[in-house]
Scaffold this motif. Structure first.
Motif, PDB file in Angstrom:
ATOM      1  N   LEU A  30      44.524  -5.407 -12.372  1.00  0.00           N
ATOM      2  CA  LEU A  30      45.237  -6.525 -11.763  1.00  0.00           C
ATOM      3  C   LEU A  30      44.526  -7.863 -11.927  1.00  0.00           C
ATOM      4  N   ALA A  31      43.210  -7.861 -11.839  1.00  0.00           N
ATOM      5  CA  ALA A  31      42.427  -9.105 -11.929  1.00  0.00           C
ATOM      6  C   ALA A  31      41.089  -8.812 -12.571  1.00  0.00           C
ATOM      7  N   ARG A  32      40.650  -9.753 -13.404  1.00  0.00           N
ATOM      8  CA  ARG A  32      39.354  -9.601 -14.058  1.00  0.00           C
ATOM      9  C   ARG A  32      38.654 -10.959 -14.112  1.00  0.00           C
ATOM     10  N   ARG A  33      37.353 -10.927 -14.181  1.00  0.00           N
ATOM     11  CA  ARG A  33      36.552 -12.142 -14.299  1.00  0.00           C
ATOM     12  C   ARG A  33      35.355 -11.852 -15.195  1.00  0.00           C
ATOM     13  N   TYR A  34      34.812 -12.911 -15.798  1.00  0.00           N
ATOM     14  CA  TYR A  34      33.554 -12.764 -16.520  1.00  0.00           C
ATOM     15  C   TYR A  34      32.424 -12.595 -15.509  1.00  0.00           C
ATOM     16  N   LEU A  35      31.361 -11.926 -15.933  1.00  0.00           N
ATOM     17  CA  LEU A  35      30.185 -11.805 -15.097  1.00  0.00           C
ATOM     18  C   LEU A  35      29.653 -13.200 -14.777  1.00  0.00           C
ATOM     19  N   VAL A  36      29.034 -13.337 -13.610  1.00  0.00           N
ATOM     20  CA  VAL A  36      28.654 -14.652 -13.092  1.00  0.00           C
ATOM     21  C   VAL A  36      27.810 -15.445 -14.086  1.00  0.00           C
ATOM     22  N   ASP A  37      26.845 -14.795 -14.747  1.00  0.00           N
ATOM     23  CA  ASP A  37      25.943 -15.520 -15.641  1.00  0.00           C
ATOM     24  C   ASP A  37      26.479 -15.634 -17.062  1.00  0.00           C
ATOM     25  N   VAL A  38      27.730 -15.202 -17.279  1.00  0.00           N
ATOM     26  CA  VAL A  38      28.360 -15.311 -18.596  1.00  0.00           C
ATOM     27  C   VAL A  38      29.293 -16.524 -18.646  1.00  0.00           C
ATOM     28  N   ALA A  39      30.285 -16.561 -17.748  1.00  0.00           N
ATOM     29  CA  ALA A  39      31.261 -17.665 -17.725  1.00  0.00           C
ATOM     30  C   ALA A  39      31.984 -17.638 -16.387  1.00  0.00           C
ATOM     31  N   PRO A  40      32.544 -18.771 -15.952  1.00  0.00           N
ATOM     32  CA  PRO A  40      33.182 -18.843 -14.636  1.00  0.00           C
ATOM     33  C   PRO A  40      34.662 -18.475 -14.640  1.00  0.00           C
ATOM     34  N   PHE A  41      35.202 -18.017 -15.761  1.00  0.00           N
ATOM     35  CA  PHE A  41      36.642 -17.837 -15.882  1.00  0.00           C
ATOM     36  C   PHE A  41      37.115 -16.475 -15.382  1.00  0.00           C
TER      37      PHE A  41
END
Length: 240
Positions: A30-41
């Motif tokens: 349903l939702a995904r994000r980049y790891l914090v130290d990779v990218a803010p998207f």
């Protein structure tokens, strides 16, 4: 600009996070994000209450993520949305105009893990956009040095089948106006196209100087998007 190209890039963050860059992110169907130290998207499978609840679960109380959308985000329970601005998505479609101003510029070099601290320092000085300690893991990065000091760089960020984003284009203030950014973009574009992929990039709509440069380098606007920042709302709110 073909409709199929625009449709392919319309959900580029979600596609990247569920395919070629899934190892650099976290989340579910349903939702995904980049790891914090990779990218803010981050991105949603669909703009549904369930997807927003899933995104809420991925955020720490003081964290925010950035989302791209075709329209302004609707009010979301338990999530606070702040409009950052309008982004143009530009794609390489034409042969670049004759480049000038880079005569005598340093040689282009490959950047790697050993260069991370210098890359972070250059980003801090020039502020080309989000860049974290693990951002270089997203793709190939190149740069230029003067007297051993990193003075310019650019690299690849979001990657999906057939398309690669050029990002983190930045030049030390003492070297601006000498064509370094254009040269780095052209090198990356050549590498991407030799892999039979198409380069694209994002730029704020008010950054007219950058847009003019990218147009000279053969890019054209294919879409305009809203960039928003999302974080958890104050405690006590409910989701959905």
């Amino acid at each position: 600009m073909s409709g199929s190209t625009q449709a392919t890039l319309e959900r580029v963050i979600w596609t990247a996070l569920t395919t070629r860059q899934a190892h650099l992110g976290q989340g579910d169907a349903l939702a995904r994000r980049y790891l914090v130290d990779v990218a803010p998207f981050a991105a949603l499978a669909d703009e549904t209450p369930a997807a927003y609840r899933a995104l809420h679960a991925l955020l720490q109380p003081d964290e925010t993520v950035a989302l791209l959308s075709q329209e302004e985000l609707r009010p979301i329970d338990a999530l606070q949305a702040t409009r950052i601005g309008l982004l143009h998505r530009m794609i390489a479609t034409r042969t670049p105009e004759a480049a000038g101003g880079s005569a005598g510029a340093p040689d282009v070099i490959r950047l790697g893990v050993a260069d991370t601290d210098e890359m972070l320092d250059l980003v801090q000085k020039t502020r080309p956009g989000p860049f974290g300690k693990r951002t270089p893991e997203m793709g190939n990065y190149i740069g230029m040095r003067d007297g051993g000091r990193l003075i310019a760089m650019a690299g690849e960020r979001m990657r999906i089948d057939g398309y690669v984003e050029i990002s983190a284009v930045c030049v030390d203030e003492n070297w601006r106006g000498k064509g370094l950014a254009g040269r780095l973009i052209q090198v990356l574009r050549g590498e991407i196209e030799r892999r039979e992929e198409t380069p694209f990039l994002h730029v704020f709509g008010e950054n007219h100087a950058a847009i003019a440069l990218y147009e000279r380098l053969g890019f054209e606007v294919c879409d305009t998007l809203v960039l928003s920042r999302l974080g958890r709302a104050e405690a006590g709110a409910t989701v959905g």
